[in-house]
Scaffold this motif. Structure first.
Motif, short mmCIF file in Angstrom:
data_model
loop_
_atom_site.label_atom_id
_atom_site.label_comp_id
_atom_site.label_asym_id
_atom_site.label_seq_id
_atom_site.Cartn_x
_atom_site.Cartn_y
_atom_site.Cartn_z
N PRO A 240 0.81 -1.22 0.00
CA PRO A 240 0.00 0.00 0.00
C PRO A 240 0.84 1.27 0.00
N ASP A 241 2.08 1.19 0.47
CA ASP A 241 2.89 2.41 0.54
C ASP A 241 3.85 2.55 -0.65
N VAL A 242 3.52 1.91 -1.77
CA VAL A 242 4.17 2.20 -3.06
C VAL A 242 3.06 2.49 -4.05
N TYR A 243 3.11 3.66 -4.70
CA TYR A 243 2.13 3.93 -5.77
C TYR A 243 2.73 4.87 -6.80
N PRO A 244 2.40 4.65 -8.06
CA PRO A 244 3.02 5.46 -9.12
C PRO A 244 2.42 6.86 -9.26
N GLY A 245 1.24 7.08 -8.68
CA GLY A 245 0.66 8.43 -8.75
C GLY A 245 0.07 8.73 -10.12
N PRO A 246 -0.28 10.00 -10.35
CA PRO A 246 -1.02 10.36 -11.57
C PRO A 246 -0.21 10.18 -12.86
N ARG A 247 1.13 10.21 -12.78
CA ARG A 247 1.92 10.00 -13.99
C ARG A 247 2.39 8.53 -14.04
N GLY A 248 1.40 7.63 -13.94
CA GLY A 248 1.70 6.20 -13.82
C GLY A 248 2.53 5.65 -14.97
N ASP A 249 2.18 6.05 -16.20
CA ASP A 249 2.93 5.52 -17.35
C ASP A 249 4.40 5.90 -17.27
N LEU A 250 4.64 7.14 -16.88
CA LEU A 250 6.02 7.62 -16.76
C LEU A 250 6.77 6.85 -15.67
N MET A 251 6.12 6.69 -14.51
CA MET A 251 6.80 6.00 -13.40
C MET A 251 7.06 4.54 -13.76
N ARG A 252 6.12 3.91 -14.48
CA ARG A 252 6.34 2.51 -14.87
C ARG A 252 7.47 2.40 -15.90
N ALA A 253 7.63 3.43 -16.72
CA ALA A 253 8.74 3.42 -17.69
C ALA A 253 10.07 3.64 -16.97
N LEU A 254 10.04 4.47 -15.93
CA LEU A 254 11.29 4.77 -15.21
C LEU A 254 11.71 3.61 -14.30
N PHE A 255 10.72 2.89 -13.78
CA PHE A 255 11.03 1.84 -12.80
C PHE A 255 10.41 0.52 -13.23
N PRO A 256 10.95 -0.08 -14.29
CA PRO A 256 10.41 -1.35 -14.79
C PRO A 256 10.93 -2.53 -13.96
N PRO A 257 10.32 -3.70 -14.10
CA PRO A 257 10.92 -4.90 -13.52
C PRO A 257 12.30 -5.13 -14.13
N VAL A 258 13.26 -5.58 -13.35
CA VAL A 258 14.58 -5.87 -13.92
C VAL A 258 15.01 -7.29 -13.55
N SER A 259 15.79 -7.89 -14.44
CA SER A 259 16.35 -9.22 -14.16
C SER A 259 17.72 -9.03 -13.52
N ALA A 260 18.13 -10.00 -12.73
CA ALA A 260 19.41 -9.84 -12.02
C ALA A 260 20.17 -11.15 -11.95
N ASP A 261 21.49 -11.03 -11.95
CA ASP A 261 22.37 -12.20 -11.82
C ASP A 261 23.58 -11.76 -11.01
N LEU A 262 23.69 -12.27 -9.79
CA LEU A 262 24.77 -11.86 -8.90
C LEU A 262 25.73 -13.03 -8.68
N LEU A 263 27.01 -12.77 -8.82
CA LEU A 263 28.02 -13.77 -8.50
C LEU A 263 28.66 -13.39 -7.17
N THR A 264 28.68 -14.34 -6.26
CA THR A 264 29.18 -14.07 -4.91
C THR A 264 30.16 -15.16 -4.49
N LEU A 265 30.99 -14.84 -3.50
CA LEU A 265 31.97 -15.82 -3.02
C LEU A 265 31.27 -17.10 -2.56
N TYR A 266 30.19 -16.93 -1.82
CA TYR A 266 29.42 -18.09 -1.38
C TYR A 266 28.32 -18.38 -2.38
N LEU A 267 28.11 -19.64 -2.66
CA LEU A 267 26.96 -19.99 -3.48
C LEU A 267 25.71 -19.61 -2.70
N PRO A 268 24.80 -18.89 -3.33
CA PRO A 268 23.64 -18.41 -2.58
C PRO A 268 22.72 -19.56 -2.14
#
Ligand SMILES: CC(C)(COP(=O)(O)OP(=O)(O)OC[C@H]1O[C@@H](n2cnc3c(N)ncnc32)[C@H](O)[C@@H]1OP(=O)(O)O)[C@@H](O)C(=O)NCCC(=O)NCCS
Length: 405
Positions: free
Chosen positions: A377-405
């Motif tokens: 409930p405490d995240v909302y894109p507000g009236p410029r929703g299209d703009l905010m969704r373009a600025l903050f899209p879902p992203v994929s991630a791949d992290l390599l770390t010393l320990y296997l996660p």
């Protein structure tokens, strides 16, 4: 910088030094694994890391708690974000519950800030690190038991890899990581530790003498053997890694750390048990959203311009409720950032609202602002929703770390 900070009851938090080595090793072995002590030695004796990246709490001559901070780089859409990773956290059983890990986390975060890190990431025990400003933000690669046997793959030679293979392995990993929006490569120092540590070993696959795949594997005498960080340029090379590992662990339980979205991930999919429904994630800490957003201005510009949603001049307004930022833009480029105080209703001023403890998930996670708004409930894109969704899209991630996660 050498730290020396008195704690209650006559204890002292200070930078670790060579004379502490055996005691730290004993503490890490007792609270974790003997292989952790080897990792610790590799880290503190490496010129890129050194003793200053480790701190201890001592009671007189006795080491009773320890933590290590590693230097990492998170890369989002080509922009490097200096990051810290906390590892090797342990407190002597007789000293638990006295705030020693908390004090060492404070040391780690101060050191991290002094090194210019804008975020911290870590893999850790459930819930604990939320207490220190971390949130679960980036999904861990799912661990999946291997059920089937891949087809025979003639012409692929799998062997343990050593220091002379570092460049080949790093190149194979780099190639895989290009496909992800967010990536964290192994640091050069971490690569040295990987070929020297006991907690896992590196593997390389060659076809006609050309490196075509790499991975790492946990010791074959462990209860469940794990193949992780699988990077392959050809499906059969990924199959060869699994076949080799299956032979090595001789019928014992064997699992793969899936790498969703990679060639190896696709090649191995038919041989893996279903994913567990249990969520698992890297912890991320963003203590200063303004500094991170400032660093990410090129990324925001690259999303803003092509979106066509903000022609000419204007301002992007984001409120974290207790504080807010304004990002002025001109002709598709974010040209600055200005921080301000509390703002309860950013929507009425054309802005988005984002709980500050979800900024890590917003920037580096798979949901984007749209998905977070569905969940919180405490995240909302507000009236410029299209703009905010373009600025903050879902992203994929791949992290390599010393320990296997
Ligand atoms: C986890 C560990 C490091 C905690 O060390 P510690 O010095 O006892 O921790 P602290 O006293 O600083 O704890 C800080 C707070 O977390 C709480 N806490 C301790 N362990 C916790 C846990 N596992 N989960 C949630 N909260 C925990 C403490 O009660 C304390 O709360 P408070 O601030 O409200 O008083 C220690 O138990 C340990 O060495 N465990 C075995 C090794 C391990 O799991 N390491 C972490 C690997 S990621």
């Amino acid at each position: 910088v050498l730290v020396s900070q008195p704690l209650p009851a006559g204890l002292l938090l200070r930078t670790a030094r060579p004379a502490d080595r055996e005691q730290i090793a004993a503490l890490l072995t007792d609270r974790g694994d003997a292989a952790d002590a080897v990792d610790h030695r590799l880290i503190v004796e490496d010129p890129d890391a050194g003793w200053e990246c480790c701190a201890v709490v001592v009671d007189g001559d006795r080491v009773v708690s320890t933590t290590t901070l590693l230097d990492e780089t998170l890369i989002l859409a080509g922009v490097a974000i200096p990051a810290g990773q906390v590892e090797l956290v342990a407190t002597d059983r007789r000293y638990e519950g006295r705030g020693l890990a908390r004090a060492l986390m404070g040391w780690a975060h101060e050191r991290s800030a002094a090194l210019g890190h804008l975020v911290q990431v870590l893999i850790g025990i459930p819930y604990f690190y939320r207490r220190f400003g971390y949130q679960y933000a980036i999904p861990l690669p799912p661990t999946r038991r291997v059920l089937g046997v891949p087809p025979p793959c003639d012409g692929y030679a799998v062997r343990p890899a050593g220091p002379s293979d570092l460049a080949a392995m790093a190149a194979l990993q780099d190639a895989v990581q290009q496909a992800y929006d967010v990536r964290m490569p192994h640091s050069p120092a971490c690569w040295r530790w990987l070929v020297a540590r006991q907690g896992s070993g590196q593997l390389l696959v060659e076809r006609d003498g050309i490196p075509v795949a790499t991975a790492r594997i946990t010791p074959p005498d462990e209860d469940e053997v794990m193949l992780g960080d699988v990077a392959a340029t050809e499906p059969a090379a990924a199959h060869a890694l699994v076949q080799y590992s299956q032979k090595l662990c001789g019928g014992r339980e064997f699992a793969v750390k899936e790498r969703p979205g990679s060639l190896a991930g696709e090649a191995l999919e038919p041989f893996l048990a279903p994913r567990s429904p249990q969520a698992e994630a890297y912890y991320v800490r963003v203590s200063d959203p303004v500094a991170v957003l400032d660093r990410l201005r090129p990324v925001l510009s690259a999303r803003l311009g092509p979106s066509g949603l903000a022609p000419g001049d204007g301002e992007i307004l984001l409120s974290f409720f207790g504080s807010h930022v304004r990002l002025p833009y001109r002709d598709g480029t974010v040209v600055g950032i200005r921080a301000g105080g509390p703002m309860q209703a950013p929507g009425s001023a054309g802005g988005a609202g984002i709980a500050p403890d979800l900024v890590g998930a917003l920037l580096f996670g798979p949901h984007g602002i749209a998905g977070l708004a569905e969940r919180h409930p405490d995240v909302y894109p507000g009236p410029r929703g299209d703009l905010m969704r373009a600025l903050f899209p879902p992203v994929s991630a791949d992290l390599l770390t010393l320990y296997l996660p």
